[in-house]
Design a protein around this motif. Structure first.
Motif, short mmCIF file in Angstrom:
data_model
loop_
_atom_site.label_atom_id
_atom_site.label_comp_id
_atom_site.label_asym_id
_atom_site.label_seq_id
_atom_site.Cartn_x
_atom_site.Cartn_y
_atom_site.Cartn_z
N TRP A 115 0.83 -1.19 0.00
CA TRP A 115 0.00 0.00 0.00
C TRP A 115 0.87 1.25 0.00
O TRP A 115 1.95 1.27 0.60
N ARG A 116 0.40 2.28 -0.67
CA ARG A 116 1.14 3.54 -0.74
C ARG A 116 0.97 4.36 0.55
O ARG A 116 1.92 4.97 1.03
N ASP A 117 -0.24 4.37 1.10
CA ASP A 117 -0.52 5.13 2.32
C ASP A 117 -1.35 4.30 3.28
O ASP A 117 -2.19 3.50 2.85
N GLU A 118 -1.11 4.49 4.56
CA GLU A 118 -1.91 3.84 5.61
C GLU A 118 -2.21 4.88 6.68
O GLU A 118 -1.30 5.50 7.23
N MET A 119 -3.51 5.08 6.95
CA MET A 119 -3.92 6.12 7.90
C MET A 119 -4.84 5.53 8.96
O MET A 119 -6.01 5.27 8.69
N PRO A 120 -4.35 5.29 10.16
CA PRO A 120 -5.20 4.82 11.26
C PRO A 120 -5.78 6.00 12.04
O PRO A 120 -5.14 7.05 12.16
N GLN A 142 -6.94 2.10 -5.54
CA GLN A 142 -7.36 0.91 -4.79
C GLN A 142 -7.35 1.26 -3.30
O GLN A 142 -6.47 1.98 -2.84
N TYR A 143 -8.32 0.75 -2.57
CA TYR A 143 -8.41 1.08 -1.15
C TYR A 143 -8.90 -0.12 -0.34
O TYR A 143 -9.47 -1.07 -0.87
N GLN A 144 -8.64 -0.04 0.94
CA GLN A 144 -9.13 -1.03 1.89
C GLN A 144 -9.20 -0.33 3.25
O GLN A 144 -8.28 0.37 3.65
N TRP A 145 -10.33 -0.48 3.94
CA TRP A 145 -10.39 0.02 5.31
C TRP A 145 -11.09 -1.01 6.19
O TRP A 145 -12.00 -1.71 5.75
N GLY A 178 -11.96 -2.00 -2.49
CA GLY A 178 -12.32 -1.95 -3.90
C GLY A 178 -11.49 -0.91 -4.63
O GLY A 178 -10.40 -0.54 -4.19
N THR A 179 -12.04 -0.42 -5.76
CA THR A 179 -11.37 0.59 -6.57
C THR A 179 -12.27 1.80 -6.69
O THR A 179 -13.44 1.68 -7.04
N LEU A 180 -11.72 2.96 -6.39
CA LEU A 180 -12.45 4.22 -6.49
C LEU A 180 -12.01 4.94 -7.76
O LEU A 180 -10.84 5.26 -7.91
N VAL A 203 -8.64 1.75 10.13
CA VAL A 203 -7.37 1.83 9.40
C VAL A 203 -7.69 1.88 7.90
O VAL A 203 -8.29 0.95 7.37
N LEU A 204 -7.31 2.97 7.24
CA LEU A 204 -7.50 3.13 5.79
C LEU A 204 -6.16 2.90 5.09
O LEU A 204 -5.15 3.48 5.49
N ARG A 205 -6.17 2.08 4.05
CA ARG A 205 -4.99 1.86 3.22
C ARG A 205 -5.36 2.18 1.78
O ARG A 205 -6.46 1.85 1.32
N ALA A 206 -4.45 2.82 1.05
CA ALA A 206 -4.74 3.23 -0.32
C ALA A 206 -3.49 3.24 -1.17
O ALA A 206 -2.37 3.37 -0.66
#
Length: 217
Positions: A115-120, A142-145, A178-180, A203-206
């Protein structure tokens, strides 16, 4: 006891002055409606001024909260929890009895996603927050939270100069991925709210085609 003198006819405004004052008041009201009220209350920004003053973002959030309140009321009356209109929900038919398939050989573990970024972040009961990606039209991310310790309500949406869109909404969700794909150039992302009685950690990952990611609320 002294009462003030009655003004003379010369001191009173003429009909022409009254008409001009009325027209100026009407024009001012229309300008305020289009430039301030519509962006701040409904997320509609035909002039682009609401975006500059950050009123469009406020209106979009208000509309999301209003829809959320309606959904909460429906839930209390017995309506089932479901994603917002526009999301496709498929119902699989009941499976029929079949003979068990032979066990497949063990496969090596898939490579971990980079993942490029991870924001908790943590949400207290009743608290909401928003994270946006700056994307060009047609760009994909692409994202996952995931939620730790509970579930949240969410609204995936976007806004740009004079534009706004809601991609997907959900209630009582513990994770999503999914994909935004950006419908237009602007800011696209998520708003989460914790409707539970205990704090939760999200936790958001993108990764993908975006130039900036920031927490805006």
């Amino acid at each position: 006891m002294y009462n003030s003198d009655t003004p003379s006819r010369a001191e009173l405004p003429s009909s022409k002055q009254l008409v001009r004052s009325t027209l100026l008041a009407a024009v001012s009201a229309v300008v305020l409606l289009v430039a301030v009220v519509l962006p701040a209350e409904y997320g509609v920004d035909p002039t682009g001024i609401g975006k500059v003053l950050r009123l469009t973002e406020m209106g979009t959030i208000k509309q999301g909260l209003a829809a959320e309140a309606v959904a909460d009321a429906a839930l209390k009356t017995g309506s089932p929890t479901e994603k917002a209109a526009g999301a496709t929900v498929s119902t699989a038919p009941s499976p029929t009895a079949v003979a068990p398939a032979p066990a497949a050989p063990a496969q090596p573990a898939a490579a971990q996603v980079a993942w490029r970024d991870e924001m908790p972040f943590t949400l207290a009961p009743g608290q909401g927050t928003e994270i946006k990606l700056k994307m060009a039209e047609g760009a994909k991310a692409q994202y996952q939270w995931v939620v730790e310790g509970g579930m949240v309500n969410f609204d995936t949406h976007g806004d740009g100069p004079g534009k706004s869109i809601s991609y997907e909404k959900g209630r009582g969700v513990a994770s999503d991925e999914g994909t935004l794909e950006a419908a237009f150039t602007g800011n696209h992302g998520w708003y989460w709210r914790n409707r539970g009685k205990s704090p939760v950690k999200v936790v958001l990952r993108a990764r993908g085609d975006y130039t900036d990611i920031k927490r805006v609320l």
